[in-house]
Design an enzyme around this catalytic site. Structure first.
Site: not given
Ligand code: IVH
Length: 708
Positions: A34, A36, A113, A115, A117, A224, A316, A410, A413, A428, A433
């Site tokens: 729908e 689309d 929050e 983080k 990646d 964020y 981390k 190799c 071969c 190779c 081979c």
């Molecule tokens: S806050 C001054 N919130 O992590 C506020 N960063 O290591 C800076 N990142 O450069 C960012 N999730 O690219 C914030 N929930 C989150 C995030 C976040 C990922 C990244 C962001 C930042 C890096 C810092």
């Protein structure tokens, strides 16, 4: 009938609403088909009224032309990075600094929050309209990747209910894990280098010069943070992070939903601990938890160091590491001849799976890390799928342990290996081979190529080692008698396969295996011969893809088959004709020419043709014109009221072509239950999609079917 301008406005509003339901609330109200339908109606109306097209229309995400390069742009305020905390003690130290800075003893209100990646992005909106998207760059000046950011459907081109004026919204662009897995599978199949992890794939995609490609790859984003220009009165942004996260979502921006308000650092520590393992179940990669002081007024009092805000830190997660012994380093030969070292390890449990192999990429890496067979090594599984060897534990290295020597020939071969000056990979050079041949045959028979079920690794190994198969064409001369008498272990898995990324299941790697070769037998042999025979009549693109031409993926093969129609036409096409096809760039075109110009390829194609393979469009039979002449229809998913064969038969009888894959030329996709990637592809290409009920209407009266 409403005036076109009104209808266009109404459609745009509905499409925006449904994009928001899908990407922000994760809770769609209508089916993809729908959705689309709405988008298609909008595109058609806009095509008829070009003067009504606006740049923030949901139909205008991809401009169509690749961009020349990226300009730079300055951020409203610098994009800072965050200080890190690696354990509870460092979190407590952060909390103490915060309370000292605020001169309070009471627990501070934090927001924790996930983080994400990915890559940080700053998206500017003026009066709620998308202006540009800029990467972090050096924090002050970033790259303007607007064309690509626009192509990401999860990022709104227009905000709902946003305040007037300029706003810079910051967040993270990321590659969802399922889309990443699909992308790497495709790249593996077309012999392209794999992305090490979703983050690299997101970075590579965002820096690609072709927004069309960005649109197809399915990047997502979470936001964020928001910045307004200084001195705007009244301040448009809420007074706390919690209120901001809620506000961003009401503006139609995707916000990661697992954030939590925490009173005091103990609650933050508990939150971090609760995600250490659970994070692996998320459909995206996280490398930590970001902890922020909630109230803006407190943030302002804390301020910044030269590098970081004093009001936030990043916890981390510890990388998953373990030590084990490196038993030996094997080398494996791939389909393209690439020779790569493979670490064979004493099996060890890491992050839930038994690890027995790790890729070492190339000999330079082994030398740089000074990894020697016999070493005790530190193994790590980070965001990457494939575990990696971080370093040898030098303190326990036995004396006189010799370094690894990359073989010069190799292992299969014995041809002398070659390495072009600009590459790190040894190859190779021998096209016949046996190792390359085995890998090529596996690819040819693979599900996504010629789809010859029953022709697995173990059988391929056997056929090659007995000299029964020297090239793809030989497969078509195998007989039931020859096959039935073969003895091999159908369950055998080669080490390189397990190491090639897909996390090994415990049962694939644990303990020594007892090999039990068994006779293939008449029944299996007949089934396989039937499968091989059926593959003669597959669509042309499967053969083009199956040939394993470097840089030619599934999609490229489909585009070539659609554009040229026959193998002979593809083989004869000049570079300019090849690059005129969407999905075929200069590298692919050059590789195609190299392949088709080689005398071995000419001979191979002649042998395949002689073996009865379908090499192009079937000769059209002369017949009366049908109402669906010239339409190409793709069926996908499970149909409830009709069998696939019935539906195909009826469509063919009406003059339609029924294709196995979706391309820009597809007129219509019929999606049954549990439709998958074809449906996704139809959506990205803007091909109309209907459900089974509509298929029935079409079959009943094709002349009165609106989308065709
Ligand atoms: S806050 C001054 N919130 O992590 C506020 N960063 O290591 C800076 N990142 O450069 C960012 N999730 O690219 C914030 N929930 C989150 C995030 C976040 C990922 C990244 C962001 C930042 C890096 C810092």
């Amino acid at each position: 009938m409403p005036a076109p301008a009104d209808r266009i406005d109404a459609l745009r509003a509905r499409i925006r609403h449904h994009e928001e339901r899908y990407y922000v609330h994760d809770d769609p109200e209508i089916s993809d088909a729908e959705f689309d339908g709405l988008m298609r109606e909008l595109r058609e109306l806009e095509a008829g009224h070009p003067d009504l097209v606006t740049s923030d229309s949901p139909s205008q995400r991809v401009s169509g032309r690749p961009v020349e390069g990226f300009a730079t742009a300055e951020h409203l305020l610098p994009m800072l990075s965050l200080d890190n905390a690696y354990d509870d003690g460092e979190l407590s130290a952060f909390d103490e600094r915060v309370r000292k800075g605020l001169a309070i003893d009471d627990p501070v209100r934090y927001v924790a929050e996930l983080k994400i990646d990915g890559l940080s992005i700053a998206v500017t909106y003026d009066d709620g309209r998308f202006v540009r998207g800029v990467t972090r760059g050096d924090g002050v000046i970033g790259e303007d990747v607007s064309a690509n950011v626009r192509a990401i459907q999860a990022i709104p081109l227009r905000l709902s209910k946003a305040p007037a004026g300029r706003l810079e919204i910051r967040g993270e662009i990321y590659f969802p894990r399922p889309a990443f897995a699909r992308l790497n599978e495709e790249r593996e199949a077309s012999g392209e280098p794999l992305f090490a992890n979703p983050r690299n794939a997101a970075a590579g995609t965002l820096r690609n010069l072709d927004p069309q490609l960005v649109a197809r790859r399915g990047l997502r984003a979470f936001f964020y943070h928001a910045v307004a220009p200084p001195d705007v009165d009244p301040d448009p942004l809420p007074g706390s992070q919690i209120a901001l996260l809620r506000t961003l979502a009401t503006w139609g921006l995707p916000v990661e939903k697992h954030w939590q308000g925490c009173d005091g650092i103990a609650a933050v520590q508990a939150f971090c601990a609760s995600w250490a393992d659970t994070r692996r179940q998320l459909p995206f990669d996280t490398d930590g938890i970001v902890i922020k002081v909630d109230r803006r007024e407190e943030r302002a009092r804390l301020g910044y160091t030269s590098k970081f805000p004093r009001w936030a830190t990043a916890f981390k997660f510890p990388a998953q590491q373990v030590t084990t012994r490196l038993l030996r380093i094997d080398v494996q030969v791939g389909r393209t001849g690439a020779v790569t070292p493979l670490a064979v390890l004493e099996p060890v449990l890491l992050a839930g799976s038994t690890i027995q192999y790790a890729t070492l990429h190339n000999d330079e890496e082994i030398r740089r890390k000074d990894i020697r067979p016999g070493d005790q090594v530190l193994l790590e599984k980070g965001g990457d799928v494939i575990p990696k060897i971080v370093k040898p534990i030098l303190g326990v290295r036995p004396e006189g342990l010799p370094p690894f020597e990359m073989p010069t020939t190799c292992p299969e071969c014995h041809s002398t290996l070659e390495r072009p000056d600009d590459e790190v990979v040894w190859r190779c050079p021998n096209p016949s081979c046996p190792a390359r041949l085995r890998r090529s045959l596996e690819h040819f028979a693979g599900r996504r190529a010629m789809n010859i079920d029953g022709l697995g690794q173990a059988l391929v190994d056997k056929l090659v080692s007995l000299g029964l198969v020297h090239d793809y064409a030989d497969l078509y001369h195998l007989t039931v008698e020859t096959l039935a008498d073969l003895k091999f272990d159908a369950q055998a898995r080669r080490a390189d396969r397990v190491a090639a990324g897909r996390t090994a299941r415990a049962d694939e790697t644990s303990g020594p295996r007892v090999l039990t070769p068994r006779r293939f037998g008449e029944k299996s042999a007949s089934a396989l011969v039937a499968q091989i025979d059926a593959s003669r009549r597959h669509d042309l693109w499967r053969l083009i893809f199956g040939l394993g031409i470097r840089h030619v993926g599934e999609r490229g093969a489909q585009a070539l088959a659609d554009a040229f129609g026959t193998m002979a036409a593809v083989a004869a096409a000049r570079v300019e004709q090849l690059t005129a096809v969407g999905d075929v760039g200069p590298v692919v075109a050059a590789s195609l020419r190299r392949f088709f110009d080689a005398p071995e390829s000419v001979a191979l194609l002649a042998r395949l043709e002689a073996a009865g393979l379908h090499m192009g469009r079937p000769v059209p039979e002369s017949r009366a014109p049908g109402p669906l002449d010239g339409r190409t229809i793709v069926l996908t998913g499970t149909l409830q009221t009709l069998t696939r064969e019935d539906a195909t038969g009826q469509l063919l009888a009406l003059g339609a072509k029924v294709a196995g894959s979706v391309s820009r030329k597809t007129s219509l996709v019929v999606a049954g239950e549990a439709a998958g990637s074809k449906l996704d592809k139809a959506r990205t290409l803007g091909v109309p999609v209907v459900d089974e009920a509509r298929l029935q209407q079409l079959l009943d009266d094709p002349t009165r079917f609106p989308v065709l």
